[in-house]
Scaffold this motif. Structure first.
Motif, PDB file in Angstrom:
ATOM      1  N   ARG B 317       0.862  -1.183   0.000  1.00 56.87           N
ATOM      2  CA  ARG B 317       0.000   0.000   0.000  1.00 56.87           C
ATOM      3  C   ARG B 317       0.902   1.238   0.000  1.00 56.87           C
ATOM      4  O   ARG B 317       1.529   1.540   1.016  1.00 56.87           O
ATOM      5  CB  ARG B 317      -0.872  -0.036   1.254  1.00 56.87           C
ATOM      6  N   PRO B 318       1.002   1.954  -1.097  1.00 57.72           N
ATOM      7  CA  PRO B 318       1.891   3.120  -1.112  1.00 57.72           C
ATOM      8  C   PRO B 318       1.341   4.231  -0.220  1.00 57.72           C
ATOM      9  O   PRO B 318       0.125   4.400  -0.097  1.00 57.72           O
ATOM     10  CB  PRO B 318       1.884   3.565  -2.571  1.00 57.72           C
ATOM     11  N   LEU B 319       2.238   4.946   0.408  1.00 64.83           N
ATOM     12  CA  LEU B 319       1.835   6.105   1.194  1.00 64.83           C
ATOM     13  C   LEU B 319       1.814   7.288   0.242  1.00 64.83           C
ATOM     14  O   LEU B 319       2.840   7.669  -0.313  1.00 64.83           O
ATOM     15  CB  LEU B 319       2.831   6.349   2.324  1.00 64.83           C
ATOM     16  N   MET B 320       0.636   7.810   0.033  1.00 68.17           N
ATOM     17  CA  MET B 320       0.484   8.798  -1.023  1.00 68.17           C
ATOM     18  C   MET B 320       1.348  10.034  -0.783  1.00 68.17           C
ATOM     19  O   MET B 320       1.797  10.678  -1.717  1.00 68.17           O
ATOM     20  CB  MET B 320      -0.978   9.204  -1.156  1.00 68.17           C
ATOM     21  N   ASN B 327       3.002   7.160 -10.668  1.00 70.51           N
ATOM     22  CA  ASN B 327       3.582   6.159 -11.554  1.00 70.51           C
ATOM     23  C   ASN B 327       3.239   4.792 -11.009  1.00 70.51           C
ATOM     24  O   ASN B 327       2.291   4.620 -10.247  1.00 70.51           O
ATOM     25  CB  ASN B 327       5.090   6.370 -11.663  1.00 70.51           C
ATOM     26  N   TYR B 328       4.033   3.848 -11.391  1.00 67.23           N
ATOM     27  CA  TYR B 328       3.797   2.484 -11.006  1.00 67.23           C
ATOM     28  C   TYR B 328       3.749   2.289  -9.487  1.00 67.23           C
ATOM     29  O   TYR B 328       3.016   1.468  -8.965  1.00 67.23           O
ATOM     30  CB  TYR B 328       4.947   1.661 -11.573  1.00 67.23           C
ATOM     31  N   ASP B 329       4.559   3.103  -8.774  1.00 67.93           N
ATOM     32  CA  ASP B 329       4.653   2.931  -7.324  1.00 67.93           C
ATOM     33  C   ASP B 329       3.422   3.439  -6.590  1.00 67.93           C
ATOM     34  O   ASP B 329       3.224   3.141  -5.421  1.00 67.93           O
ATOM     35  CB  ASP B 329       5.878   3.689  -6.793  1.00 67.93           C
ATOM     36  N   ALA B 330       2.629   4.259  -7.248  1.00 63.91           N
ATOM     37  CA  ALA B 330       1.524   4.897  -6.556  1.00 63.91           C
ATOM     38  C   ALA B 330       0.297   4.007  -6.467  1.00 63.91           C
ATOM     39  O   ALA B 330      -0.696   4.387  -5.855  1.00 63.91           O
ATOM     40  CB  ALA B 330       1.168   6.199  -7.250  1.00 63.91           C
ATOM     41  N   ALA B 331       0.356   2.846  -7.069  1.00 69.85           N
ATOM     42  CA  ALA B 331      -0.843   2.006  -7.096  1.00 69.85           C
ATOM     43  C   ALA B 331      -0.774   0.948  -6.003  1.00 69.85           C
ATOM     44  O   ALA B 331       0.300   0.460  -5.649  1.00 69.85           O
ATOM     45  CB  ALA B 331      -0.965   1.330  -8.451  1.00 69.85           C
ATOM     46  N   LEU B 332      -1.916   0.642  -5.481  1.00 69.04           N
ATOM     47  CA  LEU B 332      -2.013  -0.431  -4.490  1.00 69.04           C
ATOM     48  C   LEU B 332      -1.770  -1.766  -5.182  1.00 69.04           C
ATOM     49  O   LEU B 332      -2.321  -2.043  -6.245  1.00 69.04           O
ATOM     50  CB  LEU B 332      -3.401  -0.412  -3.868  1.00 69.04           C
ATOM     51  N   ARG B 333      -0.938  -2.594  -4.576  1.00 68.22           N
ATOM     52  CA  ARG B 333      -0.621  -3.893  -5.159  1.00 68.22           C
ATOM     53  C   ARG B 333      -1.149  -4.994  -4.279  1.00 68.22           C
ATOM     54  O   ARG B 333      -1.015  -4.925  -3.064  1.00 68.22           O
ATOM     55  CB  ARG B 333       0.881  -4.068  -5.251  1.00 68.22           C
ATOM     56  N   LYS B 334      -1.692  -5.992  -4.907  1.00 65.59           N
ATOM     57  CA  LYS B 334      -2.114  -7.172  -4.177  1.00 65.59           C
ATOM     58  C   LYS B 334      -1.554  -8.359  -4.934  1.00 65.59           C
ATOM     59  O   LYS B 334      -1.980  -8.633  -6.054  1.00 65.59           O
ATOM     60  CB  LYS B 334      -3.645  -7.214  -4.139  1.00 65.59           C
ATOM     61  N   ILE B 335      -0.562  -9.002  -4.375  1.00 62.78           N
ATOM     62  CA  ILE B 335       0.086 -10.108  -5.079  1.00 62.78           C
ATOM     63  C   ILE B 335      -0.408 -11.402  -4.454  1.00 62.78           C
ATOM     64  O   ILE B 335      -0.233 -11.635  -3.261  1.00 62.78           O
ATOM     65  CB  ILE B 335       1.618  -9.992  -4.980  1.00 62.78           C
ATOM     66  N   THR B 336      -1.056 -12.213  -5.247  1.00 58.35           N
ATOM     67  CA  THR B 336      -1.645 -13.444  -4.735  1.00 58.35           C
ATOM     68  C   THR B 336      -0.976 -14.672  -5.321  1.00 58.35           C
ATOM     69  O   THR B 336      -0.714 -15.637  -4.626  1.00 58.35           O
ATOM     70  CB  THR B 336      -3.145 -13.480  -5.060  1.00 58.35           C
ATOM     71  N   PHE B 337      -0.695 -14.621  -6.629  1.00 61.02           N
ATOM     72  CA  PHE B 337      -0.198 -15.811  -7.301  1.00 61.02           C
ATOM     73  C   PHE B 337       1.296 -15.692  -7.553  1.00 61.02           C
ATOM     74  O   PHE B 337       1.815 -14.593  -7.720  1.00 61.02           O
ATOM     75  CB  PHE B 337      -0.944 -15.997  -8.621  1.00 61.02           C
ATOM     76  N   PRO B 338       1.990 -16.834  -7.590  1.00 62.47           N
ATOM     77  CA  PRO B 338       3.423 -16.778  -7.867  1.00 62.47           C
ATOM     78  C   PRO B 338       3.665 -16.293  -9.292  1.00 62.47           C
ATOM     79  O   PRO B 338       2.845 -16.511 -10.178  1.00 62.47           O
ATOM     80  CB  PRO B 338       3.878 -18.221  -7.662  1.00 62.47           C
ATOM     81  N   HIS B 339       4.794 -15.657  -9.490  1.00 65.67           N
ATOM     82  CA  HIS B 339       5.118 -15.135 -10.814  1.00 65.67           C
ATOM     83  C   HIS B 339       5.868 -16.169 -11.642  1.00 65.67           C
ATOM     84  O   HIS B 339       6.833 -15.868 -12.312  1.00 65.67           O
ATOM     85  CB  HIS B 339       5.952 -13.861 -10.674  1.00 65.67           C
ATOM     86  N   ARG B 340       5.452 -17.406 -11.520  1.00 64.86           N
ATOM     87  CA  ARG B 340       6.081 -18.458 -12.321  1.00 64.86           C
ATOM     88  C   ARG B 340       4.995 -19.448 -12.695  1.00 64.86           C
ATOM     89  O   ARG B 340       3.894 -19.405 -12.145  1.00 64.86           O
ATOM     90  CB  ARG B 340       7.202 -19.124 -11.539  1.00 64.86           C
ATOM     91  N   ARG B 341       5.338 -20.322 -13.610  1.00 63.21           N
ATOM     92  CA  ARG B 341       4.325 -21.237 -14.112  1.00 63.21           C
ATOM     93  C   ARG B 341       4.176 -22.432 -13.201  1.00 63.21           C
ATOM     94  O   ARG B 341       5.159 -23.038 -12.797  1.00 63.21           O
ATOM     95  CB  ARG B 341       4.719 -21.710 -15.496  1.00 63.21           C
ATOM     96  N   LEU B 342       2.965 -22.793 -12.907  1.00 64.21           N
ATOM     97  CA  LEU B 342       2.719 -24.001 -12.122  1.00 64.21           C
ATOM     98  C   LEU B 342       2.036 -25.066 -12.977  1.00 64.21           C
ATOM     99  O   LEU B 342       1.770 -26.158 -12.507  1.00 64.21           O
ATOM    100  CB  LEU B 342       1.819 -23.671 -10.922  1.00 64.21           C
ATOM    101  N   VAL B 343       1.764 -24.725 -14.214  1.00 62.15           N
ATOM    102  CA  VAL B 343       1.010 -25.624 -15.083  1.00 62.15           C
ATOM    103  C   VAL B 343       1.857 -25.888 -16.318  1.00 62.15           C
ATOM    104  O   VAL B 343       2.479 -24.975 -16.861  1.00 62.15           O
ATOM    105  CB  VAL B 343      -0.322 -24.966 -15.507  1.00 62.15           C
ATOM    106  N   SER B 344       1.899 -27.143 -16.729  1.00 63.64           N
ATOM    107  CA  SER B 344       2.501 -27.415 -18.044  1.00 63.64           C
ATOM    108  C   SER B 344       1.527 -28.281 -18.831  1.00 63.64           C
ATOM    109  O   SER B 344       0.636 -28.907 -18.261  1.00 63.64           O
ATOM    110  CB  SER B 344       3.867 -28.079 -17.893  1.00 63.64           C
ATOM    111  N   CYS B 345       1.749 -28.307 -20.124  1.00 63.12           N
ATOM    112  CA  CYS B 345       0.711 -28.832 -20.998  1.00 63.12           C
ATOM    113  C   CYS B 345       1.330 -29.736 -22.051  1.00 63.12           C
ATOM    114  O   CYS B 345       2.372 -29.401 -22.628  1.00 63.12           O
ATOM    115  CB  CYS B 345       0.027 -27.624 -21.636  1.00 63.12           C
ATOM    116  N   ALA B 346       0.728 -30.897 -22.234  1.00 62.43           N
ATOM    117  CA  ALA B 346       1.117 -31.766 -23.339  1.00 62.43           C
ATOM    118  C   ALA B 346       0.104 -31.537 -24.452  1.00 62.43           C
ATOM    119  O   ALA B 346      -1.032 -32.001 -24.369  1.00 62.43           O
ATOM    120  CB  ALA B 346       1.139 -33.225 -22.891  1.00 62.43           C
ATOM    121  N   LYS B 347       0.528 -30.798 -25.457  1.00 57.65           N
ATOM    122  CA  LYS B 347      -0.440 -30.322 -26.454  1.00 57.65           C
ATOM    123  C   LYS B 347      -1.075 -31.469 -27.224  1.00 57.65           C
ATOM    124  O   LYS B 347      -2.274 -31.507 -27.438  1.00 57.65           O
ATOM    125  CB  LYS B 347       0.262 -29.392 -27.441  1.00 57.65           C
ATOM    126  N   LYS B 348      -0.224 -32.420 -27.658  1.00 60.93           N
ATOM    127  CA  LYS B 348      -0.758 -33.458 -28.540  1.00 60.93           C
ATOM    128  C   LYS B 348      -1.768 -34.330 -27.819  1.00 60.93           C
ATOM    129  O   LYS B 348      -2.794 -34.700 -28.368  1.00 60.93           O
ATOM    130  CB  LYS B 348       0.402 -34.303 -29.071  1.00 60.93           C
TER     131      LYS B 348
END
Lengths: 718, 691
Positions: B317-320, B327-348
């Motif tokens: 929560r940025p202090l206004m 800019n980017y810092d002025a927005a409230l952020r809520k990070i819930t999910f990891p920033h990496r892939r947890l799912v992989s896919c076998a297309k065929k």
């Protein structure tokens, strides 16, 4: 609610007393100063609020004080007895007790009593009683024996009953207790045998008394831990005979039954007693305040270092020995009120005068005005020195005004009043205003020609008055049929009883139009639509949409028919105001006033049916006016709201339906009201239907978004 | 742009772990977050709050305290009694050291960063010296009666405050003796609670100790006299965390933040009693309610309040008043999910592999024969199947996992072991066979990738090397190891292989992307390093263009054969991305391509997916970036005029994964927040409307 405040230790150094604690704590002639006599040789005068001693006096080595020092309130001197027989009298200036007035008596003194308003009395160990003056005139006079051998005085108290001094003392002989009551006006000593109940052989450990009308209530704390009450008549039917009085249980188990020592009891006021002692056998000692009326423990305070079983109560302070220190615990018992019990009493007083509370402490605000405190003091007889006049009063404008009310002309009072209102408002401003109004009304009662109308109007407009502050004012206005004052009161007072509101309504409805014409009534609330009423030219609204619902659609044919028969008349009636503008303004004041339905309904039944009909017509007219615009409000500055109108219609019908339904001219009105209600019901049911269907739509929408765990969808990106 | 059948998957039952501790490092502007499963994540606040590193959790390693010391060294301590230092380069645990005081509840690094204090279950406070490569036990402070739940150093390093149960002790660091013991009132709204737990303490430079406790109080103590100065009752429940503004940057401690079990975060500030007066007072200024559950940890960066708790969100929560430009810092952020892939896919085979902390799930997607128009839900002819539930061995969390495009290989790795399985499909039965005898160098992997034809396996290990393994029926052969450049130890976190199998791209957290030639087994080139970390990588078919997404939302296209940025990439860099594109607050986590349309790039973040059509003109700041309305009756000319390269759909969110199965089929994996909340413990009931 009774409350114990934070206690404090009076003596910084432990009293050099034996194990028994101090002999006594007695009031001195100045408030807040107390004489503490320890069981050795010393008397100390303390100022409690400063927690510091003002003076200390000791008897010689080898002598011992046997009776607590008291103050002679008539002279301001202090009296003490040492070595049972030697009486000493001194005052503040004296330093050495050896050099002060001394009188050696012929018998041993049990106690000297002194209370305000009478001379001190001396109680001898054999039960004889002497006034101090008489005793000092002849110190060596013979003292008779009153009580029998082996009878020992256990406890004694001196107090005033109906301006007569009464001394009571309790003696004990072989486990039996006797009470002796000496009245000084009649010089009669009555003896009573205190009968314990059958139940126990308990030892009574502490006594206290108070006076209730014709009885002396003697409370005793027994060794079984219960408080008993014995009622002793002040005026015994047969004073000579030895009478028996039975004691009754008042409070059960206030202290532990097997407490060895350290229990004491003191009556604080009519309903409260203070009890010192351990509440449970194992627990520490406690000071507890009990309400005897409701048998409840009000508050308690633990005294972990133990006490000596002595408790004195003087002037809102409880004194006791806590450990080795004499401790003072201020005790307050606020006047209980319903508001307090319901938690609605405002505790923090807002310094802002406009938000001043209308709750008034009746005990202090009126009778005990300013200046009444001195009267008793001035009567005092001085023996050796003068009493400084401690309280100096400058004359505030309010007293000036109150004085003016009593005698001056109306014009002069007005001037004074204006002067008073011009000065800055003090915190007790509203009580003074109340006093002024009561003063004015009092004078009116005394001389009916005096009618301070302008003053009253001015006072009401200060906006601090309430009905309860000047109870007579509205009755006075009702009596005078002064509708202007009544209107003002209705607008300003927050707490008008429903009966008075109803009386006002009665007057407003019955007063003749010609007499209304002359009065000057605030027309603020009706200003806008009275114009159209007076003009009488209202364009014809053939169909008045009642809340958007047209009566034609109504399927209740029977009742509709009648209305259709004379639609012209109906519209006419509904659009022209049935009352004049001034009366409308008065009625609006009624509509604005606060009320409670249950209390109002019985009074509404007393209003004659014609007036009820008129009022109903007016209310119906207001309603129609309301429904003319979309916001459902009336024009004007402070018009009645739709809710107020509706509530009053319901109230009137509730109270008077059986009467109104019989009156032919009310029939049409009732019919239109009925139709109105019907249309309301159908609108509500339609709205309900809409709401339900909306809810269904919402549910469908939710189901759409909240799909199952897996689906295959088609997506087209553009 | 195209019509797709979308497999909308919501059965990925992923629940993030609750946040236990947060620690802010001002020097590097990074935030360390530990979760209840022992995972530690590092967020780079300068790089748009990107989660650039993580250390996998461990069942027996419940982290109770986390702190930065001596610059950028990260320590944690937990209920197993061990102090752990993390290697931020190699992304593994440097060492674990038993403090021998039972479970550790609290830890604090000295202001100069040279010493470390831990508070233990047995009531001891232990001082450790931080040496360049380890920590060394120095001495014990006076032992207390009960566990030490919180610790704080005086900014001068001379005293410490230790919060225990029912009291706070102040120690002299030199002598190690307790000089004050400040008893905390157990009373709670007039009712005597059993115990009053001091959840947090903070020592100010003027000697004031601030404590927060389980009775809902924030109290100010004078440490010189050991007396209570001020008391704020702020909650009906526990106040569980406190953090003050960093003294090393702000000259005066003038603000701190506390978090309560009701999910409220309160900001306290030192403000003047009246304007122009020098007398200052701590005042509770702002309450924030961004959490539904306990706020277990708070941190105070110079410009923002950071909080995290049982509801798994990390809220920034940025202090206004501290943010100068919008800019980017002025927005409230809520990070819930990891920033990496947890799912992989076998297309065929149309298989999805879901990665959980301690197991993997394999699902087969359903099918339909129906067709429909935009927005229709098609009737299923076959529902999705749960094929496999693979439990991991041992207490360690899974770091990464992958399924081969043909669907017959599954690989995953924990911190100490690498597992490879061969899957055989016989009608509806699946035969799972573990490939045994993994080579010694394959102990732990940060990223696993199969080649398009499923014959090669690429494993990024944590020493910066990438192993290439040839897969045969039921066995394997180690082909080569690409060693890191000499002098760098940064481990590779992201891998991408070209569909023809010739090129392999690997990226670390900060250095550039390396491109290897798989045929010749040598480094082909290195894409120049960029200021912001890489969040996703992919190599386009046919053209072999490498598409790189960075955490500042920039997307680059680099031609591998030409060893230079493509013309399109240069154009978009020259013109700049749309401002709304740059304002998105989640990183792009996956990039894929259409087999038949080489001009299209598919990418997604948590709240949108986008198809970039390189043939269309780029949007400028005046054009509408998001065009959710399908143009129904508009003429083609207008449509052509408004059409731009970015086709964005926000229909599916939160989006954890999106890929193209074939030309006309997409798979999206959503994880609705409501489903996560439903699996959390119930929050504290708060009374509403005076009931």
């Amino acid at each position: 609610m009774a409350a114990l405040e934070e206690g404090f230790t009076l003596t910084a150094v432990p009293l050099g007393s034996g194990p028994d604690g101090p002999l006594g704590v007695e009031q001195s002639d100045k408030t807040d100063q107390f004489l503490v006599t320890d069981s050795g040789r010393t008397v100390i005068l303390y100022k409690v609020s400063d927690q510091k001693p003002l003076g200390s006096w000791s008897v010689k080595q080898g002598q011992i004080i046997t009776c607590p020092a008291v103050c002679n309130f008539q002279t301001g001197e202090y009296i003490v007895v040492h070595d049972n027989k030697v009486l000493r009298i001194w005052n503040n200036e004296d330093v050495n007790l050896d050099k002060v007035f001394k009188a050696t008596l012929s018998a041993e003194v049990y106690r000297i009593h002194s209370i305000q308003g009478t001379e001190p009395v001396v109680l001898f160990k054999e039960g004889a009683i002497r006034g101090l003056e008489a005793l000092l005139a002849e110190p060596q006079q013979k003292i008779e024996t009153v009580i029998s051998d082996e009878e020992v005085i256990k406890w004694t108290k001196f107090f005033m009953v109906f301006r007569h001094a009464v001394l009571i003392f309790i003696t004990e002989k072989h486990g039996n207790y006797f009470a002796y009551v000496q009245k000084f006006n009649s010089r009669i000593l009555s003896k009573y045998t205190l009968l314990l109940g059958q139940e126990e052989k308990s030892v009574t450990q502490s006594f206290s008394t108070s006076v209730h009308r014709k009885f002396i209530s003697l409370m005793s704390l027994s060794s079984d831990g219960c408080v008993y009450e014995t009622l002793i008549p002040v005026h015994p039917s047969d004073p000579e005979k030895n009478q028996r009085v039975v004691r009754s249980l008042l409070l059960k188990s206030v202290v532990s039954g097997n407490a060895r020592s350290g229990v004491a009891l003191t009556i604080l006021d009519q309903d409260h007693v203070a009890v010192l002692g351990p509440p449970l056998s194992a627990s520490k000692e406690c000071l507890s305040i009990w309400n005897t009326k409701f048998q409840t423990l009000q508050t308690s305070k633990e005294l972990p270092q133990g006490t000596s079983g002595q408790l004195w109560y003087h002037g809102e302070n409880l004194f006791m020995l806590h450990g080795k220190f004499l401790t003072v615990i201020p005790y307050k018992c606020e006047v209980s009120s319903l508001a307090g019990a319901l938690g609605k009493l405002k505790h923090s007083q807002d310094p802002d005068i406009h938000a001043m509370t209308h709750f008034v402490n009746w005990e202090t605000s009126q009778g005990y005005g300013l200046g009444s405190q001195n009267s008793e003091q001035s009567k005092r007889i001085l023996r050796r020195r003068k009493i400084e006049v401690s309280v100096q009063l400058e004359v505030p404008p309010s007293t000036q005004l109150l004085a003016a009310i009593q005698k001056d002309s109306e014009k002069h009072i007005e001037v004074e009043l204006r002067k008073f209102l011009a000065v800055k408002r003090t915190p007790d401003f509203h009580t003074i205003i109340g006093d002024v109004v009561i003063g004015l009304l009092g004078r009116y009662k005394a001389e009916p020609s005096f009618y301070p109308r302008n003053c009253l109007m001015q006072l009401i407009q200060t906006r601090v008055l309430s009905y309860s502050l000047c109870p007579g004012l509205m009755e006075f206005a009702l009596e005078k049929t002064d509708v202007q004052i009544l209107q003002l009161c209705l607008q300003q007072f927050p707490d008008i009883p429903e009966s008075v509101t109803c009386a006002c309504l009665k007057i407003f409805l019955s007063i003749g139009d010609d007499s209304l014409q002359e009065t000057d009534i605030n027309m603020e609330s009706v200003s806008d639509y009275t114009a159209t009423i007076q003009d009488g030219e209202i364009e014809e609204q053939t169909e008045i949409l009642q809340n958007g619902f047209s009566p034609e659609e109504d399927n209740c044919k029977n009742c509709a028919q009648e209305l259709i028969e004379k639609p012209q008349a109906a519209t006419e009636e509904s659009t022209s105001c049935p009352v004049t503008g001034k009366r409308a303004a008065l009625l609006n004041a009624i509509l604005h006033s606060a009320y409670s339905e249950t209390f109002l309904l019985p009074h509404l039944k007393d209003i004659p049916a014609q007036h009820i009909t008129l009022f109903l017509q007016y209310l119906y007219f207001l309603y129609l006016k309301c429904s003319e615009n979309a916001t459902m409000t009336l024009p004007g500055i402070h018009p009645p709201t739709l809710n107020q109108i509706m509530d009053w219609i319901c109230l009137l019908l509730d109270a008077n339906f059986t009467v109104v339904v019989m009156i032919p001219e009310a029939k049409r009105l009732l019919l239109s009201l009925y139709k109105f209600v019907k249309s309301q019901i159908s609108i509500c049911s339609e709205l309900n239907k809409i709401e339900v269907s909306f809810r269904e739509l919402q549910k469908l929408n939710q189901e759409k978004t909240n799909r199952e765990l897996y689906s295959i969808e088609v997506l087209e990106l553009f | 742009m195209g019509e797709f059948k979308v497999h909308r998957v919501r059965f990925f039952n992923y629940v993030p772990s609750g946040i236990r501790c947060v620690a802010y490092n001002n020097q590097s502007n990074r935030l360390a977050v530990s979760r209840t499963d022992g995972t530690v994540e590092i967020y780079n606040l300068s790089a748009n709050y990107f989660q650039e590193k993580f250390f996998p959790g461990h069942e027996s390693r419940a982290t109770e305290a986390l702190c930065w010391a001596n610059g950028q060294r990260l320590f944690s301590a937990g209920l197993n009694g061990e102090i752990i230092e993390y290697d931020l380069q190699a992304l593994n645990i440097k060492y674990a050291m038993d403090a021998f005081g039972g479970p550790i509840w609290s830890m604090a690094a000295s202001p100069n960063g040279s010493q470390l204090l831990v508070g233990c279950e047995d009531g001891s406070v232990k001082l450790f010296q931080i040496t360049p490569d380890k920590i060394q036990f120095e001495r014990n402070f006076d032992r207390q009666k009960s566990r030490i739940l919180s610790l704080s150093w005086h900014p001068a390093g001379t005293h410490i405050a230790a919060g225990s149960i029912d009291y706070i002790s102040v120690f002299d660091v030199k002598s190690g003796s307790a000089i004050h013991k400040m008893l905390v009132d157990r009373q709670y709204m007039g009712v005597s609670k059993r115990k009053c737990i001091i959840w947090g303490v903070a020592f100010l430079s003027d000697g004031t100790v601030i404590s927060v406790d389980s009775a809902g109080k924030v109290q100010f103590w004078d440490s010189a006299t050991g007396t209570l100065v001020k008391n704020h009752l702020i909650a009906n429940t526990d106040v569980q965390s406190i953090a003050i503004s960093d003294v090393s940057i702000v000259p005066q401690e003038d603000s701190f933040v506390v978090g309560t079990a009701e999910g409220t975060v309160f900001h306290f500030q030192l403000v003047s009693v009246t304007s122009n007066s020098s007398e200052k007072q701590w005042v509770r200024t702002k309450p924030f309610q961004h959490h539904t559950h306990d706020v277990r940890a708070v941190a105070h960066s110079p410009i923002a309040l950071i909080s995290g708790g049982t509801d798994t969100h990390l809220v920034i929560r940025p202090l206004m008043e501290k943010v100068e430009v919008k800019n980017y810092d002025a927005a409230l952020r809520k990070i819930t999910f990891p920033h990496r892939r947890l799912v992989s896919c076998a297309k065929k085979k149309q298989l999805l592999l879901f990665q959980f902390a301690h197991h993997l799930e394999l699902w087969r997607l359903g099918s339909t024969v129906a067709t429909g128009k935009n927005g229709d839900t098609l009737p299923l002819s076959k529902n999705a199947d749960h094929l496999l539930h693979l439990k991991t061995k041992g207490p360690e969390n899974v770091i990464c996992s992958c399924i081969s495009p043909c669907g017959s290989w599954i690989a995953y790795s924990t911190a100490s072991r690498f597992f490879l399985y061969r899957l055989n499909y016989e009608h509806d039965n699946i035969n799972l066979q573990r490939v045994s005898k993994m080579p010694a160098f394959l102990r732990s992997a940060l990223q696993i990738l199969f080649s398009e034809d499923s014959t090669k396996l690429f494993v990024a290990s944590n020493q910066g090397s990438v192993h290439v393994i040839r897969l045969l029926e039921g066995s394997f052969k180690h082909l080569h190891t690409f060693q890191p450049q000499s002098g760098t130890v940064e481990s590779m976190c992201l891998l991408a292989v070209s569909p023809d199998g010739n090129w392999l791209a690997a990226s670390g957290t900060s250095a550039g992307v390396h491109v290897y030639n798989v045929k010749q087994l040598k480094l082909h080139c290195t894409v120049p390093a960029y200021n912001f970390p890489v969040t996703a990588l992919a190599i386009a078919p046919n053209t072999n263009n490498l598409v790189i997404a960075h955490s500042d939302q920039q997307v680059f296209e680099y031609s591998i054969p030409d060893k230079q940025y493509t013309q399109w990439s240069r154009t978009i860099q020259k013109q700049g991305f749309h401002h709304l594109w740059l304002q998105r607050d989640t990183p792009i986590t996956h990039i894929s391509f259409h087999p038949k349309r080489p001009m299209h790039i598919f990418l997604h973040d948590a709240y949108m997916f986008c198809i970039i059509d390189k043939s269309l003109p780029l949007p400028n700041d005046k054009t509408l970036l998001y065009n959710p309305l399908p143009p129904t009756n508009e003429s083609d000319i207008i449509r052509r005029r408004t059409a731009h390269a970015f086709k964005i759909s926000k229909k599916y969110k939160p989006l954890l994964f999106m890929d193209l199965l074939d030309e006309r089929t997409l798979v999206v994996v959503e994880r609705p927040l409501d489903d996560i909340i439903a699996q959390l413990p119930p929050p504290i009931k708060k009374k509403k409307f005076g009931t």
